[in-house]
Design an enzyme around this catalytic site. Structure first.
Site, PDB file in Angstrom:
ATOM      1  CB  VAL A 296      56.705  36.660  31.209  1.00 36.16           C
ATOM      2  CG1 VAL A 296      55.345  35.933  31.691  1.00 36.16           C
ATOM      3  CG2 VAL A 296      57.822  35.694  31.362  1.00 36.16           C
TER       4      VAL A 296
ATOM      5  CE1 TYR B 126      47.405  38.870  27.256  1.00 33.43           C
ATOM      6  CE2 TYR B 126      47.814  36.946  26.161  1.00 33.43           C
ATOM      7  CZ  TYR B 126      47.835  38.187  26.036  1.00 33.43           C
ATOM      8  OH  TYR B 126      48.365  38.984  25.264  1.00 33.43           O
TER       9      TYR B 126
ATOM     10  CB  ILE C 219      55.921  42.115  32.817  1.00 33.82           C
ATOM     11  CG1 ILE C 219      56.905  41.203  33.898  1.00 33.82           C
ATOM     12  CG2 ILE C 219      54.601  41.430  33.199  1.00 33.82           C
ATOM     13  CD1 ILE C 219      57.594  41.825  34.978  1.00 33.82           C
ATOM     14  CE  LYS C 220      50.031  42.190  25.850  1.00 35.92           C
ATOM     15  NZ  LYS C 220      48.951  41.494  25.746  1.00 35.92           N
ATOM     16  CB  VAL C 221      49.563  42.551  32.232  1.00 31.20           C
ATOM     17  CG1 VAL C 221      50.341  41.639  32.767  1.00 31.20           C
ATOM     18  CG2 VAL C 221      50.089  44.051  32.523  1.00 31.20           C
TER      19      VAL C 221
END
Lengths: 314, 314, 314, 314, 314
Positions: free
Chosen positions: E174, E177, E210-212
């Site tokens: 996920v 942003y 998770i990608k932020v």
């Protein structure tokens, strides 16, 4: 002006770009690419007749009264040697049995009318993948309107339809017309960056064949403009822009075809065809220019276009 | 004024236009075209009774109190020799078993009431294809409102219903009434271009039978007006306009029938019937004029109309 | 004032109006019509207890604290000899097993609360047809609000629910309350034309039993008013209006029952019951007046009402 | 002030209120009611940890850094002898296998965050009944916001989820928080009539267990206020109000538990617990007060609470 | 500045955090964690190429014309030893068969374009879990926009997709942003509390990875700011903030990776990589910085990054 050498592509090469698609899709792509006068050349000329729905029967057919008859368009596509005939449900239902097998059919799954003005158009889905299968079509068509506020609903609708179509071995043809509030001026809709962005989106959505308008030299987005300039991308001639369009559409790994720009007379149309050919484009989809004239003139007009693509006409 | 010779069409010829539809649909079309007094003539007179829902029971039935009873309309359609009887779920459920098989039934799948004013009407789907099958109907009816801002939802709803209906062998009858904000004046709703565009859309959506109002000589869209003039399309007489309507609806390959215009008295209605006949139309769908009078007068009124269509009355 | 003779209808006659419904529906209609003190008379008195959801527990039950208990209402319906007990999911779940089979149950499938004011109410669907089946109900209830801007969504929701209910042999009971912006004044909601139009819509939507308020002599729509006058339809007495309501609801071919109007005391309620009886109505659905008093008074109150319907009380 | 004697209820008695629910639901209710230190007392203390989603990790866990770890909460619920542990998908997925079977789990199916302010909150459904089953949960949780403009969508979503949960033998726990435009002041959200109306709605929607805030003596709705006064319903003490809450929730036939009000210190919390106990409430759901302190203090805090419910602490 | 020792994690340890996920998911996680140059280190570097859809082909690929070709990115991911390659449907379809098995693939299921400006973006779902399976992917990607007004629709869409993906053994990645009206200034979108809240939400929604963005030292929410200060949470260095991000994401029990902040040159990027490494982060997802330069430079750039993660470069 850049000198452009048009690629000659074989059907095998084109099919190789669709490696991984199921044999049903490959079979229908093969049918499209081998049918009609341009069969085997890697070029396509498709006859689309959705204008009755899009603009009404009077604007569409009054100039050539025979064209009110749905059988007329089947015959025109067959006689002229078009690669395929594309139309909404009603027009295909009215002739698919009578002309079964004589020309590849593409069922347009969404349509839009102009009885209510709207800045951000959304077509209605007026037929299904199942309809395309029962009518013997090789593919389905769907129009997206990049730039509209609700485009995401169109993309989602297309994604779902395209998945079902592919599972059933149908070719997915996407019409991409930029519209909507951010296109402040009419010329923005055919801006080079807008047209190529629209084609790229269609390709990312999984289209096998993409249909966009011919791009002008106008650039809508300032940052894209900077990129064209900084990286010296030639965009002055129409052939240059067709070349850039092909590059933007997966560097040529997806078939992209064009409808006419603001052509005023036949010679202008033919010049556009030459630019598509010389820029390495894949062909044309030509509706009103084809059928809004008498039968013999239509045949002659399409004969010239195919001649240009073939190379038998300069 | 153009001299018009009404076509005489056989049932076989009409069915040939629906070549490719499944045998279930062809069977039910055959039933419609061969039932009642006009059976076999290629003309239809259908009794529709949806006014109780559309305008309320008082406005609809007070003039003829027997008409509050749903059985009344079954009897009227049967006695008068109508081709079919069309009504919403409740009215059909209240008599379909009692009169089973005696008259072809068309279940109206969407309806609209006037308890809340709205410029862009949208009917509600109030019954299903499955309901039509369990009630023994030959077809289903659905009303679209071209011109309304949300027409796309109606088109999509119809597309989905029509697909299911056809799969189950039912005839699809589409009512097309232009409405909405762009129809600035009431007369725009019956403008020739608007009515014929609406009929064309219904045909493209896959309707087997299309029902529109009789078109006036008014033209709503400037570009369409130019086309009528430039191409010398006759539109002065009602028969001319019916003829153009038939042409706009796939050049006669789809059955298009009419409801009354602004007729003031019976003679005006009969003159309209003559124009439909002479213009090559396919018949009528006549509700309020039929049942808002006593039983005997209704029968006489419908007898005259069928006589005109038959040609036994001039 | 018109002299009105109340019809006496047998269960067989009533069931004949539902000819064509499946045996499951007929069986459950039979159960309703033969249960309790009025069983076999063709009249119904139903106890509905949805006020806890609709108006909150305090307003509903503070006057009779025993009524907070869901078992209380089962017992009241059983002891008083009501034809059926209708309530939302929670109230039925809390007693359906304990009182299994002792009284026909109707599961109210949609409900509305008043914690947020809204001119155009829309209930929420709070239970399913499957819930009704697992709880042993004879039918389901659904409330439409004709006159609201979004009524089409309610009609579509009901259409879908009613279809499923009928397939499963359940009776469909529709509550019709006109509301919304076009009902400028509170009195419009009980106007004769509005109430009868609402009942007609419910019938067209396929309801087996329709529940509306008692209509007043006020008429909301000018054209309907003209019709009442022109055709000399008597509307002065409540019995006249009940008679017109029955006529508007398929000329008596559908069961239509009433809830109270603005009754101030028991005698007024009893007079209303007499008017329903004399006007040929089918009975009552009485909630707050029934349970917002002590147990013994409730039984006595309902005893009187049933006596009036039976004819044992004048 | 009324003297209140807390009921002593056995598990058998409580299960009898759910007569008619399937054995799967009864089994999971039994598990809840017999687990942990209060097992068999008819009281529940549940640990809920959804604050990370609802208020963000920093506000929720900075005070006790161990609480960032999802395993921490499993251990806390197990060690302290809580009746169950309730959390959103992510937190349960991160430990359900590691602590399988050691504490009954409740999967919160909808959640809401505060990264965008909104007067009428709507949670998102972030997990499914199927997720609850694969994680070995005894039940599911869902939050409704009575008073919001779009509450009907929440009720419909819950109705559908609850039906599926019950079919699969899961306990349905509903959180009811009044919110929205009509709650003009923050105090309206905990008004006695609002809280009890919310609990009643949850019960009517089919909840097995209902969780609301502790009600204040404020009354939001004028008519409800009149009823409290007219019928002499005691509402002055918190125990009175808990008692009225239990009555409003099907007269005690549904389990209703409370979260804290505006407690400032531990003694205030303990007084609230005493009021719940004395008013005949069913227990507590205590999140932030439980885990926003060091491990040992948490255990001691929960030990005191359970002692009060048990009666071992006055 | 806090001294931070980066954890060394084995694949076994990481998989243990996902205890309870089905063997299909564990298998695909294993593939991701053991592929490429960083295989087995517990670190990931993923190549994402969705910029053509998100920003248009010209802005994305003009700087390195080879990158218009979808095969280029497969080759880059394979040659550079990336852990995986992530892209939308079109780009994966155009090469998944040609490079089958050579690099783990992640299909981005939703995408967004910038042809219409909008403060609260919502991506469109442009492919399905079934598409990911037929293309041989190890996982699917989905972008949520916490902070937008309609985020609940995104959360619900993701919940449904994630459930289907997990059932089919796919890893759920996920992208989080923060956007929308409450993010008054651009800097709010990368505020420490906002980024960590977004990551926590993604984890609660059931994401495996998770990608932020990299968080700045700015704090958006006053109450969170108080918590950082009161509880002395170090946030001054980027490594501190990465460490807090890992803690916020289930105290390290979920893989969280980062994309670049506002890096101006390669050295700044490398410094960010060092901070991720030293703060205990799990790796990077690097698009534009990777492919918007010539092939050799891309390889060298990625080589340095992987060297830093490996520890072979300081």
């Amino acid at each position: 002006m850049a000198t452009i050498t048009a690629p000659t592509r074989t059907v095998d090469e084109i099919l190789s770009w669709y490696n991984g698609q199921n044999p049903g899709v490959l079979t229908n792509l093969y049918r499209l690419l081998t049918h009609g006068r341009l069969g085997g050349t890697g070029r396509l000329v498709i006859l689309p007749v959705d204008q009755g729905f899009e603009h009404g029967p009077t604007r569409s057919f009054a100039a050539n009264p025979q064209a009110y008859d749905p059988h007329y368009h089947f015959r025109l596509a067959i006689e002229s040697g078009c690669s395929a005939y594309a139309a909404p449900l009603g027009f295909l239902e009215a002739g698919a049995a009578d002309f079964a097998g004589q020309v590849p059919l593409i069922l347009k799954l969404n349509s839009h009318d102009i009885l209510h003005e709207e800045p951000d158009p959304m077509g209605a889905v007026t037929a299904s993948v199942q309809d395309a299968l029962r009518l013997g079509c090789v593919g389905i068509g769907y129009t997206i309107y990049p730039g509209t506020v609700d485009r995401r609903f169109l993309y989602e609708q297309l994604a779902s339809i395209a998945e079902e179509a592919k599972e059933n071995g149908l070719v997915v043809v996407v019409w991409g017309y930029a519209r909507g509030g951010e296109m402040k001026e009419s010329k923005d809709e055919t801006a080079l960056d807008v047209v190529t962005y629209s084609a790229h989106i269609a390709a990312q959505l999984g289209a096998h064949i993409i249909k966009v308008k011919l791009p002008s030299a106008h650039v809508w987005d300032a940052k894209s403009k900077q990129n064209f300039e900084k990286h010296n991308i030639p965009i002055d001639t129409l052939a240059d822009r067709v070349s850039y369009l092909v590059r933007s559409t997966f560097d040529g790994r997806r078939i992209v075809i064009n409808s006419g720009g603001a052509a005023k007379d036949d010679e202008s149309v033919f010049d556009e065809i030459r630019a598509i050919r010389d820029g390495g484009g894949f062909g044309s989809i030509i509706g009103r220019n084809s059928f809004q004239r008498p039968w013999d003139e239509s045949l002659k007009f399409l004969d010239t276009i195919m001649g240009i693509y073939e190379g038998s006409i300069a």
